[in-house]
Enzyme design. Sequence first.
Site, short mmCIF file in Angstrom:
data_model
loop_
_atom_site.label_atom_id
_atom_site.label_comp_id
_atom_site.label_asym_id
_atom_site.label_seq_id
_atom_site.Cartn_x
_atom_site.Cartn_y
_atom_site.Cartn_z
N CYS A 2 -7.41 7.26 15.88
CA CYS A 2 -9.14 7.06 16.06
C CYS A 2 -9.38 7.45 14.73
O CYS A 2 -9.14 8.35 14.11
CB CYS A 2 -9.54 7.47 17.05
N ARG A 27 -6.28 4.75 11.04
CA ARG A 27 -6.39 5.33 11.98
C ARG A 27 -5.70 5.23 13.75
O ARG A 27 -6.14 5.49 14.24
CB ARG A 27 -7.28 6.48 11.75
N TRP A 72 -7.88 3.86 18.43
CA TRP A 72 -6.48 4.13 18.39
C TRP A 72 -6.41 4.05 20.50
O TRP A 72 -6.86 5.13 21.10
CB TRP A 72 -5.48 4.57 18.36
N ASN A 98 -12.33 11.26 19.59
CA ASN A 98 -10.76 11.50 19.63
C ASN A 98 -10.35 12.67 19.74
O ASN A 98 -10.13 13.29 20.27
CB ASN A 98 -10.74 11.93 17.49
N GLY A 99 -9.02 12.25 20.09
CA GLY A 99 -8.04 13.31 21.47
C GLY A 99 -7.86 12.72 22.66
O GLY A 99 -8.05 11.39 23.34
N GLU A 479 15.98 6.03 8.66
CA GLU A 479 14.59 6.29 8.43
C GLU A 479 14.35 4.57 8.32
O GLU A 479 13.30 3.84 7.93
CB GLU A 479 14.53 6.86 7.06
N LYS A 483 11.77 2.22 10.00
CA LYS A 483 10.80 0.31 8.80
C LYS A 483 10.95 -0.07 8.96
O LYS A 483 9.75 -0.94 9.09
CB LYS A 483 11.29 1.37 7.10
N GLU A 486 8.95 -0.82 12.36
CA GLU A 486 7.68 -0.02 12.69
C GLU A 486 6.41 -1.60 12.17
O GLU A 486 5.64 -2.03 12.57
CB GLU A 486 7.33 0.42 11.62
N HIS A 502 32.43 3.20 19.46
CA HIS A 502 32.37 3.35 20.87
C HIS A 502 31.64 3.00 21.30
O HIS A 502 31.32 3.61 22.71
CB HIS A 502 32.27 5.39 20.58
N LYS A 600 -2.20 5.48 12.07
CA LYS A 600 -1.56 6.31 10.92
C LYS A 600 -1.53 8.30 11.36
O LYS A 600 0.01 8.50 10.92
CB LYS A 600 -2.59 6.60 9.35
C1 AGP Z 1 5.99 6.43 8.94
O1 AGP Z 1 6.99 5.20 8.84
C2 AGP Z 1 5.15 6.44 11.08
N1 AGP Z 1 4.52 5.67 10.05
C3 AGP Z 1 5.30 7.73 11.45
O2 AGP Z 1 6.91 7.41 12.13
C4 AGP Z 1 5.51 8.78 10.89
O3 AGP Z 1 5.96 9.47 10.12
C5 AGP Z 1 4.95 10.40 11.89
O4 AGP Z 1 3.83 9.45 12.34
C6 AGP Z 1 4.73 11.64 11.32
O5 AGP Z 1 3.76 11.84 10.65
P1 AGP Z 1 2.88 12.21 9.60
O6 AGP Z 1 3.52 12.77 9.00
O7 AGP Z 1 1.57 12.69 9.28
O8 AGP Z 1 3.10 13.87 10.83
#
Ligand code: AGP
Length: 605
Positions: A2, A27, A72, A98-99, A479, A483, A486, A502, A600
Amino acid sequence: MCGIVGYIGTQQAAPLLLEGLARLEHRGYDSAGLAVLGSGLRVAKKAGRVRDLGADLPKRFTGKAGIGHTRWATHGPANDVNAHPHVDAKGDVAVVHNGIIDNAATLRQQLTDDGVDLASDTDTEVLAHLVARSTADTLEERVAEALAAIEGTYGIAVLHADFPDRIVVARNGSPLIIGVGDKEMHVASDLGALVRYTTTVAHLDDGEMATLTATGFTTYRQDLTRIAREATEVDVDPSSYDAGEHDSFMRKEMLEQPSAAERVLRGRLDERFGTGHLGGLDMDARETRAIKRVKILGCGSAYYVGQMGASLVEELARIPADAEAASEFRYRNPVIEPDTLYVAVSQSGETIDTLLAVQEIRRKGGRVIGLVNVVGSAIARECDGGIYLHAGPEVAVASTKALTNMFLGFALLALQLGRVRDLSIADGKRLIAGLSRLPEQIQEVLDGEDALADLATDLADAESLFFVGRVRGFPVAREGAQKFKEISYRHAEAYQTSELKHGPLALISPEVPTIAIVPADELTDRNVGALHEIAARGGPLVVVTHADVDLGEVPCRRIDVPRNERELDPILLTIPLQLLAFHAAQVLGHDIDKPRNLAKSVTVE
Ligand code: AGP
């Protein structure tokens, strides 16, 4: 998670707030809204993007004070009613938040029992009603009274029709930054929304409130005792928050990796002694030697790069090291050891799970350092020292350049820890030379984008994919899968190559491609063996490898990346996976910078 903006001054608030919200949209982007105070309080809010809100603003939506929000969703679906700002029954008070308010259900019930009609499903709405019900003399007292009833986390901004000369804001767990302009004041949850207007800013800490008027701001604790808070200049180039000629922030940020890598290394490579030079750690050689274990904490991609970091620490310093998801850490009542170095890793410096893990460690007397990108962020401030990542602002939800700089930060840390132990000066110098080569080699991988784009077009057809790797290659696979899922929304599962037989081998078929990480290292032969097993079951293969690796007769499409030192290879193996995910998402027509359901910075638990 947010975004909040606020403005009070001499100009019309709505256009400025819309512009600020557009900059904060990463955000949270399921709905947006504004409230302005002119001849009265007016609110406009809407499910969808900020541009939809802007296109639909009512006529004469005027006022020189206002607040805005991009959401969000936590409580209640993304619709017009649940969008912020929330107002009281008379429409005098508007709140953006926010929160999460943890006791919202109880408060909602109490309000309902008192005859208040709640319009939305949200936790935030209770705040508007609580502020409206207070009969205290000042808006500050009314807001403080409402907050006293609240349990949870918040960054809030409040407008009240009876107090048209001010905005009252408060912070507990969700960031708020005040921007000082010329006869105008701004507030935002993120620097990016302010830098176009001012670079003179003041950060609020948890438990603090502030009043903004057109001519200045005052800060105080929630018991309304005044505290002095000076605004300071931040050294930031406002254009670094723009996508420039790029059609997405993610693409811009991927392409910035060579220069971002140079920045994190600058001044930190001690070639003479073959070590890292990290002043921010604030530890002398004796303290550094006393570390018996390293525990790395992060979330999502930061957790995966933390696993790469743990390998670096174990290999270079021979100190036992591991990484753990910060979101799980404090819930298992962890044992905090005095001779363990805890490392919190975060791009935003705001991720609530990581922040709470840091607080848990410090509460129990542990030492924690931060690898953080955003200067002055909550995690950076909470840690005992640390390493800033200097990646520059990262706007796309998918982390790329920050992740690369996290890896390099870990390499520097591991070198420094290693060189006060048994890592030889020759090995130290070998790794320094390797680190110096990396920015250019990252560029080489990026230069291969066209071929990767073709490959991604084919992968985009698959509903489900495997990403596999071993030891150093496993976090790379994790990773890569992260990606891919995501931003392409395809099911992508990461596995240790050694574990396939396994269980998951049962899923291998011509419809399920595998992206295998096969560097030239001590496990190459075993990895190639696993490729044969996948190929024998008809599984299409993409192999990320080095040019001198002989893959024999395995039918596959290969992606060769430049070789560096073995310990540093993981980051070069990671970059093509970013490009694959990016191009697959583009082929599928997704909004690359704002993937569905995500945001984000994850500032709610
Ligand atoms: C990364 O591509 C993601 N959007 C997500 O996993 C991110 O890395 C995670 O939320 C941690 O965020 P930060 O690095 O701001 O703590």
